[in-house]
Design a protein around this motif. Structure first.
Motif, mmCIF file in Angstrom:
data_model
loop_
_atom_site.group_PDB
_atom_site.id
_atom_site.type_symbol
_atom_site.label_atom_id
_atom_site.label_comp_id
_atom_site.label_asym_id
_atom_site.label_seq_id
_atom_site.Cartn_x
_atom_site.Cartn_y
_atom_site.Cartn_z
ATOM 1 N N THR A 10 35.488 26.088 26.864
ATOM 2 C CA THR A 10 34.298 25.071 27.672
ATOM 3 C C THR A 10 32.819 26.228 27.583
ATOM 4 O O THR A 10 32.529 26.796 27.518
ATOM 5 C CB THR A 10 34.900 25.841 29.021
ATOM 6 N N VAL A 11 31.112 24.894 27.711
ATOM 7 C CA VAL A 11 30.118 25.558 27.259
ATOM 8 C C VAL A 11 29.941 24.797 27.965
ATOM 9 O O VAL A 11 28.895 24.559 27.938
ATOM 10 C CB VAL A 11 30.218 24.509 25.841
ATOM 11 N N GLU A 12 29.981 24.334 29.008
ATOM 12 C CA GLU A 12 28.960 24.363 30.526
ATOM 13 C C GLU A 12 27.516 25.099 30.458
ATOM 14 O O GLU A 12 26.338 24.334 30.819
ATOM 15 C CB GLU A 12 29.860 24.086 31.223
ATOM 16 N N GLN A 13 28.130 26.496 30.307
ATOM 17 C CA GLN A 13 27.296 27.605 30.312
ATOM 18 C C GLN A 13 25.776 26.599 30.022
ATOM 19 O O GLN A 13 24.891 27.318 30.120
ATOM 20 C CB GLN A 13 27.711 29.061 29.691
ATOM 21 N N LEU A 14 25.686 26.381 28.431
ATOM 22 C CA LEU A 14 24.661 25.978 28.217
ATOM 23 C C LEU A 14 23.815 25.204 28.284
ATOM 24 O O LEU A 14 22.985 24.646 28.624
ATOM 25 C CB LEU A 14 24.832 25.653 26.487
ATOM 26 N N ALA A 45 32.933 20.051 28.361
ATOM 27 C CA ALA A 45 31.073 20.052 29.445
ATOM 28 C C ALA A 45 31.764 19.284 30.357
ATOM 29 O O ALA A 45 32.110 18.200 30.355
ATOM 30 C CB ALA A 45 30.196 19.962 28.616
ATOM 31 N N ALA A 46 30.319 19.663 31.687
ATOM 32 C CA ALA A 46 30.937 18.637 32.318
ATOM 33 C C ALA A 46 30.035 17.059 32.059
ATOM 34 O O ALA A 46 29.346 17.554 30.610
ATOM 35 C CB ALA A 46 30.327 19.169 33.834
ATOM 36 N N ALA A 47 30.084 16.216 32.794
ATOM 37 C CA ALA A 47 29.294 14.989 32.698
ATOM 38 C C ALA A 47 27.760 15.318 32.607
ATOM 39 O O ALA A 47 27.275 16.067 33.883
ATOM 40 C CB ALA A 47 29.324 14.184 33.518
ATOM 41 N N GLY A 51 20.191 12.687 26.837
ATOM 42 C CA GLY A 51 19.254 13.454 26.761
ATOM 43 C C GLY A 51 18.926 13.943 25.614
ATOM 44 O O GLY A 51 20.280 14.613 24.883
ATOM 45 N N PRO A 52 17.901 15.528 25.364
ATOM 46 C CA PRO A 52 17.976 15.868 24.853
ATOM 47 C C PRO A 52 19.026 16.356 24.735
ATOM 48 O O PRO A 52 19.694 17.253 25.974
ATOM 49 C CB PRO A 52 16.723 17.100 24.581
ATOM 50 N N VAL A 53 19.829 18.335 23.649
ATOM 51 C CA VAL A 53 20.786 18.561 23.786
ATOM 52 C C VAL A 53 20.346 19.962 24.086
ATOM 53 O O VAL A 53 19.596 20.605 23.978
ATOM 54 C CB VAL A 53 22.175 18.819 22.322
ATOM 55 N N PRO A 54 21.302 21.216 24.986
ATOM 56 C CA PRO A 54 20.069 21.938 24.851
ATOM 57 C C PRO A 54 20.539 23.203 23.663
ATOM 58 O O PRO A 54 21.271 23.078 22.719
ATOM 59 C CB PRO A 54 21.134 22.373 25.810
ATOM 60 N N GLU A 55 19.426 24.040 24.048
ATOM 61 C CA GLU A 55 19.510 24.420 22.231
ATOM 62 C C GLU A 55 20.499 25.985 22.386
ATOM 63 O O GLU A 55 20.904 26.117 23.815
ATOM 64 C CB GLU A 55 17.865 25.559 22.626
ATOM 65 N N GLY A 56 21.112 25.772 21.316
ATOM 66 C CA GLY A 56 21.983 26.891 20.855
ATOM 67 C C GLY A 56 23.865 26.050 21.251
ATOM 68 O O GLY A 56 24.720 26.720 21.220
ATOM 69 N N VAL A 57 23.095 24.951 21.726
ATOM 70 C CA VAL A 57 24.574 24.157 21.739
ATOM 71 C C VAL A 57 25.182 23.423 20.399
ATOM 72 O O VAL A 57 24.600 23.240 19.347
ATOM 73 C CB VAL A 57 24.545 22.538 21.909
ATOM 74 N N PRO A 58 26.791 24.544 19.689
ATOM 75 C CA PRO A 58 26.468 24.294 18.640
ATOM 76 C C PRO A 58 27.418 23.087 17.690
ATOM 77 O O PRO A 58 27.234 22.218 18.837
ATOM 78 C CB PRO A 58 27.771 25.461 17.968
ATOM 79 N N SER A 64 33.120 15.153 27.062
ATOM 80 C CA SER A 64 32.864 15.208 28.835
ATOM 81 C C SER A 64 34.146 15.121 29.163
ATOM 82 O O SER A 64 34.746 14.106 29.090
ATOM 83 C CB SER A 64 32.253 14.322 28.829
ATOM 84 N N LEU A 65 33.874 16.090 30.582
ATOM 85 C CA LEU A 65 35.072 15.940 31.909
ATOM 86 C C LEU A 65 34.798 14.904 33.201
ATOM 87 O O LEU A 65 34.926 14.643 33.541
ATOM 88 C CB LEU A 65 35.679 17.303 31.646
ATOM 89 N N ARG A 66 33.883 14.196 32.765
ATOM 90 C CA ARG A 66 33.491 12.878 33.644
ATOM 91 C C ARG A 66 33.326 13.453 35.232
ATOM 92 O O ARG A 66 33.853 12.593 35.651
ATOM 93 C CB ARG A 66 35.010 12.216 33.497
#
Length: 369
Positions: A10-14, A45-47, A51-58, A64-66
């Motif tokens: 899970t990477v949604e925290q980013l 991640a969630a849907a 747009g721009p990918v947040p800082e820190g997404v590797p 997407s889990l839609r």
């Protein structure tokens, strides 16, 4: 060599407004896992709108889990759906890197960063306590293994009901930052930083004990008229405590949230870091500061003391006089010895070592489906 384990993390925290230390953990762990041949990491991640990918997404595949975040988390907790393996085929293991725990028929690993909400629920919002408590119950029932960042958190997790053989201590890694004198000069000038300052960084929330630090600084500032305090971090929840009134009031500076690049330079510029939280699962700022040779003053009998060991100044965070004395020691005659000790201590913590230990946990549960 056998095929790599395909692991959904899970990477949604980013995408949260304040990813915090959990966000750093996700980013750095995934970067190290992606370099391995025995693990194939996939982000979950969630849907989100384009747009721009947040800082820190590797730089790993993110699926997407839609469903939007709020709906997705509600569905996971109430209805046990959607399962990651429905949308990401071939998963061998699912790793919940925060308290957002996906339901799955695959072996589940959950990282428990801390159980601070059980220690003092008043330090969190009621909604947060309810969410964490529900996730804890599900983790007890569903997780094949639990990863914690410190021995202190391992003790808490076992006391909460987990069998010790399900709990694996995997400390975080140091960032491995570099910098140049020109970068540091520009950073100081841009933010009008004083020559000698103590740094505090974190999210503004009650358990961080910012009020206690401000009281201690008022005491230390009387003894050291050139010392300043610089506060870095986003607003979390709760009011920011006011500094005691006095001639030192204008020596407290608030920079707000900094980028990772600027935070790196704030650690380097600081004479010392003060991190007197009542409790943390690990206390990443302690390790980050030590990794650039900045002495640390932090709370004894906590996970931060575990990280700092003899290289830090350990104090009772509820004792303003003791905290003030610790600040004066760290910025005063013991500074250079503490700085050298900090570098030696931080060198023992690496994200590659964290990835090694995490991959071993994946292997240990992979056959339990």
């Amino acid at each position: 060599m056998s095929a790599p384990l395909r692991v959904g993390l899970t990477v949604e925290q980013l995408w949260q407004p304040v990813p915090g230390g959990s966000g750093t953990y996700i980013t750095r762990l995934l970067e190290s896992l992606a370099r391995r041949l025995d693990v194939e990491p996939v982000g979950l991640a969630a849907a989100h709108r384009p747009g721009p990918v947040p800082e820190g997404v590797p730089d790993v595949p993110v699926r997407s889990l839609r469903a939007p975040r709020r709906l997705l988390y509600e569905a996971w907790n109430r209805w046990g759906a959607p399962r990651p393996e429905w949308l990401v085929h071939g998963l061998d293991v699912v790793h919940a890197t925060t308290w957002a725990v996906p339901p799955t028929r695959r072996p589940l690993v959950v990282t428990v960063h801390d159980l601070a909400f059980l220690r003092d629920p008043s330090h969190f919002t009621p909604h947060g306590v309810a969410f964490f408590t529900r996730a804890l119950r599900r983790t007890l029932d569903e997780a094949a293994a639990v990863i914690v960042p410190s021995r202190a958190t391992a003790v808490d997790v076992v006391e909460a009901g987990f069998a010790p053989d399900r709990v694996h201590v995997v400390p975080h890694g140091a960032p491995g930052w570099t910098w140049t004198p020109d970068e540091l000069t520009t950073f100081r000038s841009t933010h009008s930083l004083p020559d000698r300052f103590v740094l505090w960084c974190g999210t503004f929330e009650p358990r961080k004990n910012l009020g206690g630090l401000l009281q201690a600084f008022a005491i230390a500032a009387d003894a050291d008229p050139d010392l300043h305090l610089v506060l870095v971090g986003p607003r979390g929840w709760g009011e920011r405590p006011a500094a005691p009134r006095g001639p030192w009031t204008d020596r407290v500076h608030e920079l707000g949230r900094l980028s990772t690049e600027d935070l790196r330079l704030a650690y380097v510029a600081a004479r010392a870091l003060a991190f007197p939280s009542f409790w943390e699962g690990f206390g990443l700022p302690v390790l980050e500061a030590m990794s650039v040779g900045t002495p640390v003053v932090t709370s004894r009998e906590t996970s931060m003391a575990e990280v700092a060991a003899d290289a830090g100044v350990l104090v009772d965070p509820r004792d303003a006089d003791a905290l003030a004395a610790g600040l004066l020691r760290a910025v005063g005659p013991d500074h250079d010895a503490l700085a050298a000790a900090a570098l030696r201590q931080a060198a023992a913590f690496t994200w590659d070592a964290a990835a090694d230990a995490t991959a071993e946990v994946y292997r240990s549960v992979a056959g339990q489906a």
